[in-house]
Design an enzyme around this catalytic site. Structure first.
Site, PDB file in Angstrom:
ATOM      1  N   CYS A 136      22.186  24.509  -7.764  1.00 23.32           N
ATOM      2  CA  CYS A 136      23.648  24.628  -7.558  1.00 23.32           C
ATOM      3  C   CYS A 136      24.061  25.076  -9.074  1.00 23.32           C
ATOM      4  CB  CYS A 136      24.142  23.657  -7.100  1.00 23.32           C
ATOM      5  SG  CYS A 136      25.983  23.776  -6.690  1.00 23.32           S
ATOM      6  N   LEU A 137      24.347  26.057  -9.626  1.00 26.47           N
ATOM      7  CA  LEU A 137      24.807  26.438 -10.926  1.00 26.47           C
ATOM      8  C   LEU A 137      25.733  27.861 -10.569  1.00 26.47           C
ATOM      9  CD1 LEU A 137      25.036  26.009 -14.032  1.00 26.47           C
ATOM     10  CD2 LEU A 137      23.077  27.720 -14.111  1.00 26.47           C
TER      11      LEU A 137
END
Length: 200
Positions: free
Chosen positions: A129-130
């Site tokens: 999750c970036l």
């Protein structure tokens, strides 16, 4: 005057006969090559583990390294290893696979964490999750930006945008317990019902 049609016909004939040896690079490969090579156009050394500080455009911490497991002919698939030198994950070694699409930089690379890790922003399947790998990606960003973002996840994990909701809740509510869980996971132990392989 150059006869362009004759040149094109010759190229087609060579390709049809199998005598053409030049591989046409996609726009993504050309951009990736630019991202990876030095400013003065020296070739990238494709040893199995290249220190990112030596790659010119990839001006990253000494705690990061890059490797090309498929060799020099496959620049579009590589691995980045991050060894955080501060924070909760100090002393750990985490490997990410990068698959760069042919339309790069118009689409971001697909990045997966190959190391099973107890982390609020990385799930147990290795999804990351970036924001710059999703909605905040822009063609002006590059591999360097992504690797810095991954490094930042280890030095400052974010419980506000989680993939692993349990780890995020522990980080938010009990940072000391989170630190203990990270140490246990990196040492090759269980956190809850999940066994993590040793990565220190």
């Amino acid at each position: 005057m150059i006869r362009l049609f004759k040149v094109k016909e010759k190229q087609r004939a060579e390709h049809a006969n199998g005598t053409a040896h030049i591989k046409k690079q996609s726009a993504g490969e050309l951009r990736l090559h630019k991202d990876l090579t030095t400013r003065d156009s020296l070739s990238l050394s494709l040893s199995l583990c290249v220190n990112l500080v030596d790659i010119g455009e990839l001006n990253l911490p000494k705690t990061c390294s890059i490797s090309f497991p498929n060799g020099k002919d496959d620049l579009m698939n590589f691995e980045v290893t991050i060894r955080p030198d501060e924070g909760y994950y100090l002393g750990g070694t985490f490997t990410f696979s990068f698959q760069v699409p042919p339309v790069y930089p118009h689409e971001p690379p697909k990045v997966k964490c190959k190391t099973k890790v107890y982390h609020p922003n990385i799930d147990l399947e290795g999804n990351v999750c970036l924001n710059i790998l999703r909605e905040d990606w822009k063609p002006v960003l590059n591999i360097n930006t992504i690797i810095y973002g991954l490094y930042h996840l280890f030095t400052q994990p974010n419980y506000e945008d989680p993939l692993n909701h349990d780890a995020a809740a522990v980080l938010r509510d009990n940072p000391k317990m989170f630190e203990s869980n990270v140490r246990r996971a990196m040492a090759g132990g269980y956190v809850g019902q999940t066994l993590f392989p040793r990565c220190m």
